[in-house]
Structures are given as C-alpha cells and as structure tokens.
Scaffold this motif. Structure first.
Motif, PDB file in Angstrom:
ATOM      1  N   ARG A 178      36.146  66.408  11.268  1.00 10.17           N
ATOM      2  CA  ARG A 178      36.190  65.328  10.244  1.00 10.17           C
ATOM      3  C   ARG A 178      37.591  64.827   9.913  1.00 10.17           C
ATOM      4  O   ARG A 178      37.819  63.701   9.391  1.00 10.17           O
ATOM      5  CB  ARG A 178      35.611  65.560   8.968  1.00 10.17           C
ATOM      6  N   ALA A 179      38.699  65.509  10.330  1.00 10.91           N
ATOM      7  CA  ALA A 179      40.081  65.165   9.991  1.00 10.91           C
ATOM      8  C   ALA A 179      40.963  65.890  10.939  1.00 10.91           C
ATOM      9  O   ALA A 179      40.723  67.101  11.130  1.00 10.91           O
ATOM     10  CB  ALA A 179      40.355  65.396   8.491  1.00 10.91           C
ATOM     11  N   VAL A 180      41.870  64.996  11.438  1.00 16.35           N
ATOM     12  CA  VAL A 180      43.098  65.507  12.236  1.00 16.35           C
ATOM     13  C   VAL A 180      44.157  65.603  11.629  1.00 16.35           C
ATOM     14  O   VAL A 180      44.733  64.543  11.111  1.00 16.35           O
ATOM     15  CB  VAL A 180      42.956  65.089  13.543  1.00 16.35           C
ATOM     16  N   GLY A 181      45.170  66.693  11.312  1.00 20.67           N
ATOM     17  CA  GLY A 181      46.386  66.567  10.591  1.00 20.67           C
ATOM     18  C   GLY A 181      47.696  65.996  11.604  1.00 20.67           C
ATOM     19  O   GLY A 181      47.405  65.939  12.577  1.00 20.67           O
TER      20      GLY A 181
ATOM     21  N   THR B  40      47.525  75.416  25.735  1.00 24.09           N
ATOM     22  CA  THR B  40      46.233  74.417  25.397  1.00 24.09           C
ATOM     23  C   THR B  40      46.342  73.774  23.894  1.00 24.09           C
ATOM     24  O   THR B  40      46.471  74.620  22.964  1.00 24.09           O
ATOM     25  CB  THR B  40      44.897  75.012  25.554  1.00 24.09           C
ATOM     26  N   ILE B  41      46.324  72.637  23.722  1.00 20.15           N
ATOM     27  CA  ILE B  41      47.074  71.884  22.590  1.00 20.15           C
ATOM     28  C   ILE B  41      45.968  70.877  22.268  1.00 20.15           C
ATOM     29  O   ILE B  41      45.569  69.776  22.961  1.00 20.15           O
ATOM     30  CB  ILE B  41      48.445  71.448  22.614  1.00 20.15           C
ATOM     31  N   MET B  42      45.656  70.933  20.728  1.00 17.52           N
ATOM     32  CA  MET B  42      45.123  69.542  20.334  1.00 17.52           C
ATOM     33  C   MET B  42      46.147  68.477  19.648  1.00 17.52           C
ATOM     34  O   MET B  42      47.057  69.172  18.784  1.00 17.52           O
ATOM     35  CB  MET B  42      44.183  69.766  19.157  1.00 17.52           C
ATOM     36  N   GLU B  43      46.377  67.518  20.062  1.00 15.63           N
ATOM     37  CA  GLU B  43      47.432  66.635  19.514  1.00 15.63           C
ATOM     38  C   GLU B  43      47.125  66.288  18.141  1.00 15.63           C
ATOM     39  O   GLU B  43      45.976  66.234  17.578  1.00 15.63           O
ATOM     40  CB  GLU B  43      47.646  65.434  20.523  1.00 15.63           C
ATOM     41  N   GLY B  44      48.270  65.734  17.317  1.00 13.47           N
ATOM     42  CA  GLY B  44      48.184  65.703  15.833  1.00 13.47           C
ATOM     43  C   GLY B  44      47.378  64.111  15.650  1.00 13.47           C
ATOM     44  O   GLY B  44      47.502  63.419  16.528  1.00 13.47           O
ATOM     45  N   GLY B  45      47.025  64.136  14.495  1.00 17.01           N
ATOM     46  CA  GLY B  45      46.511  62.761  13.888  1.00 17.01           C
ATOM     47  C   GLY B  45      47.255  62.355  12.752  1.00 17.01           C
ATOM     48  O   GLY B  45      48.510  62.404  12.882  1.00 17.01           O
ATOM     49  N   ASP B  46      46.505  61.529  11.951  1.00 10.87           N
ATOM     50  CA  ASP B  46      47.384  60.793  10.919  1.00 10.87           C
ATOM     51  C   ASP B  46      47.323  61.489   9.427  1.00 10.87           C
ATOM     52  O   ASP B  46      48.103  61.290   8.472  1.00 10.87           O
ATOM     53  CB  ASP B  46      46.822  59.452  10.809  1.00 10.87           C
TER      54      ASP B  46
END
Length: 475
Positions: free
Chosen positions: A431-434, A358-364
């Motif tokens: 609030r932020a996704v790495g 189970t994974i949260m995908e990366g952001g910016d």
C-alpha cells in the motif's frame, strides 16, 4: 579482477591447449559447456564466552566440467587438477550429449570491468591483531552494560579465484574477496535472557571492518536490539497490516518473491509466477531488480560462474512482471538472453539461476508517513530465518525486532512475531513504498538445491496489507 587474459593460478597443473582439446571433445555436438577451475582460501576466528573458541583456515581447489544438450547436463568434478582427471571428467560429462547434433551457443560478452579488489582480505591484519580485536570487542560489549552475560564475535575472510574456459577458447577469470565481522550479545534481567546481533561486510578487505569505530557501532546495535527484546511483550496474533523497515527486511522479498523469479522454476512451470510475463503481479509503483553489478557488495559478481557479466535485471516494473533471472541453459531454452545469474557454490556444483543483490526500488512516501498511516498492526525492522514454498509463494518469517503500532504510534516491542502470507498476494497488497531504500549490511546467504551462495537484499520502508501475524496473543 576479471579479464579475458586471466591470471594463471593453474598454469603449472594444466596445459591450456590440451585442456581446451579435452573440453571440446566433451562438448562436441553439445549446446553449451565449460571448464570451471576454482581455488579458495578462507579463515574464520570465533571469540565466545571470553576466549578464542575456534580459529580455522581452509584451502581447497578443484575443477568442474559440464556438457549441456537441451534440458540435460552432464557434470563431473574433481579435486585433482590434472590432465588425467580432466579426461575422466570429460568422458563422464560427454554421456549427457549422446550422439550430439546440437549447435554450440555463442559465448558470453567480454568485460574488463572490476567491481571489487583482487587483494587478499586475510592479509589485512596479522593473526594476533585479529585475536586482540575480538578480545577488545568482547571487553567493550561487557563494559557497555552490566546486563550483558555473553558475547560472541566473529572475524571471517576468504578469497576465491576462478578461471572459466569455454569451448570457443575464451578464458575468463575472476578474483573474489569476501570479509565480515559479526557480533552477538545476550543480556539478562530478572532471569530473562534475550539476544541481539549485528555485523556485515562485503567484497572488500578486513581493514575497515576491524577499526574500532566500525565494530563499536556493531556492538552498540547488537546491544540495542537485545535490550529492546528484553522489554518486549508477547506478540499479537491475527490478520493485520504490517510495515517493514528498510534494508535487511528485504530478505522477505528475496524469499517470497525472488526465488519465484528464477528462470529454472519458471521454465518448468513450478513457480507461482510462471507464465505471467506482461501481467500485473504487484501493486503499481513496485519495481524489483536483481543487480549483481554493484561495487563491493556481498552479492555482487563481476562475471557469473558461466563467464557471463553480471547485470542489473529488471524483474518487476511498476507492478508488471517483465523478466526472470537466467543462467545460460534456461535462457537458451526459454528463448531469452542470459542475465549473469548462473551461480554455483563451488567447483563441485553445476550452475543454476540464482539471485545476486535483489532490491525493491524506492518510492515517494516518507517512512514517518507510512508508519503514521498504520492504524493497527506491526512494525517489523529485523528478521531471522524464513521459509517459502516456490510453487505457491507461501512464506513464514520470524521477526527479531518488531513493535506494536496503533493509530500511527509506535508502541511496545513485541516478541515471537512471525509473518505468514504468500508472495504474489503480498506484492499486490503493498500500500505504500518509502523513499528510504537501503541495502543490507552484508550478511546474506542463500540456499537452493543444497547449494549456498552469498547474496544481498535491499528495500525501502513498505506497508503490506492483510498479512497473518503469528504470535501468542489474539489481537
């Protein structure tokens, strides 16, 4: 190995034609069902306090037969793989079908892909080599720092062989290896003791894990964590923003959100996410998937325990709930497709919807930017145990490595921090996704309804606003 023309580890115990005839009798008038055959062998060596504390080897085999009609399932299992035992099991499972009247569902799609080797990981090294490796781990850890007072190291491996026979005559097999090396150390200074651990593995052999360059890195990391905790201050308490590190901290996502997205809880209306398909359940930019098709990962399965190929299932997309994890029964009752998440601990257990990886995908955002934006809070990079209430998503997690952050500067490590919140609210407060998504090192186990299965997690660095931090000092 997974194939529609499977290996035959049970050929000398059951005749194919007679087994199929018995299964069909059990599922006549049913909606679904299968015969699940399993053979498992496992080995574990534990070196503790300077000596080999335990060496175990276990072997088991058995079958489970299931007949499903509507919401009811009849299940019977036995360690005796014989026609007589199978006939008795069929009579028991048949009770759930009653007078019948159901239409047998189509079987899963076929696959010949291979996500992992079918080689026995236990055969990668002789027993004396494994013992000597553990001895070297112990000596290396003690030699790294005079404050090390105790070392525990484990080498574990297993091989599971399964065959799934369906009433339509389809037979699917899968050979599933697993290996792991883990190291824990305890350090002491001025009467204070702290611990640290590290390790991992996956669906591959032991050969790479017992190489010095691998286990030395694990020892170094376990020692680093222990020494950090040796200098840790009492954790603050209160409501504050929290930055989670990448990789293993995804266990919070697994517990606080993942279980709530399993199909059975949502079909029954007992999940905090029930009835919310198409609605915004997380902050924009948040995408969560469950992916059992990643090669060699601990949580991966080429096919699930009903014979359905594993898949990459999108659960939350850009903050919107788009799907659940499904086994065959719940998928059929909810009018959707099975996702390859029907899992069971062993032949003695019926399958149910379970997570894989189970994974949260990366952001910016860069991790450095996220931490720099944290004005007053906690930076948590390591987690231990946790608990969650599926009905409302409320969770409690203990941190094994965490730091105080003020004005974007990482300060002293803190000890005794717990994170308290509820999954649905926390997802909306991201609030932020790495941009540094990472998978865990291969250490996860998941419990549900008394069954345990291996799982994986992953996530990038995240900032979540307004979590309650439990500690020993007011912030």
């Amino acid at each position: 190995m997974t194939d529609q023309t499977p290996f035959r580890p049970f050929a000398d115990q059951l005749d194919d034609a007679r087994a199929l005839k018995t299964l069909r009798a059990a599922t006549d008038g049913a909606d679904d069902g299968e015969l699940f055959l399993e053979r498992r062998r496992s080995e574990a060596l534990v070196f503790d306090d300077g000596r080999l504390r335990n060496a175990s080897y276990d072997a088991s085999e058995g079958f489970g037969l299931r007949a499903v009609r509507g919401e009811t399932a009849g299940y019977a299992h036995s360690t005796d793989i014989s026609e007589a035992a199978l006939t008795r099991a069929a009579e028991t499972a048949r009770l759930a079908v009653g007078a019948g009247g159901g239409t047998l569902a189509d079987g899963p799609a076929a696959t010949n892909r291979r996500l992992y080797t079918d080689a026995d990981p236990m055969a990668d090294a002789e027993f004396p080599v494994k013992v000597e490796t553990l001895r070297e781990i112990d000596a290396y850890a003690r030699g790294r720092d005079s404050r090390v007072v105790q070392v525990s190291a484990t080498i574990a491996a297993s091989l599971q062989e399964v065959v799934i026979l369906r009433p339509d005559g389809t037979m699917v097999s899968d050979t599933r290896p697993m290996s792991r090396v883990n190291v824990s150390v305890i350090v002491e200074k001025d009467g204070r003791r702290e611990s640290g651990s590290h390790g991992g593995g996956g669906r591959a052999g032991l050969a790479a894990l017992i190489r010095p360059e691998h286990w030395k890195a694990s020892v170094d990391e376990a020692l680093r964590i222990a020494l950090v905790n040796l200098e840790a201050e009492a954790a603050p308490a209160g409501q504050m923003d929290v930055v989670l590190g990448n990789g293993w901290p995804g266990i919070l996502l697994h517990e606080a959100v993942g279980h709530g997205l399993e199909g059975d809880f949502n079909r029954k209306g007992s999940s905090a996410f029930s009835g919310l398909i198409g609605q915004q359940v997380a902050a924009k930019g948040v995408t969560v998937v469950d992916d059992g098709s990643l090669p060699d990962r601990r949580g991966s399965i080429t096919v699930d325990d009903e014979g359905t190929p594993s898949s990459r299932t999108v659960l939350i997309e850009d903050g919107v709930l788009v799907g659940y994890m499904q086994d065959r029964q719940n998928a059929r009752l909810m009018g959707v497709e099975a996702t390859g998440n029907g899992r069971r601990e062993s032949y003695a257990h019926a399958p149910m919807p379970r997570m894989t990886n189970t994974i949260m995908e990366g952001g910016d955002a860069s991790p450095e930017e996220i931490v720099a934006d944290l004005k007053d809070g906690i930076y948590a990079v390591g987690f231990g145990g946790g608990q969650v209430d599926i009905t409302n998503g409320k969770f409690v997690f203990s941190c094994t490595e965490a730091y105080r952050v003020k004005d974007g500067k990482i300060g002293a490590p803190v000890k005794g921090a717990t994170l308290i919140g509820d999954g649905p609210k926390a997802m909306k407060q991201i609030r932020a996704v790495g941009n540094d998504m990472a998978l865990d090192p291969g250490i996860g186990n998941c419990g549900k309804a008394g069954q345990w299965v291996p799982v994986g997690v992953g996530q990038p660095t995240l900032m979540i606003g307004g979590l309650t931090v439990g500690g020993s000092q007011a912030s």
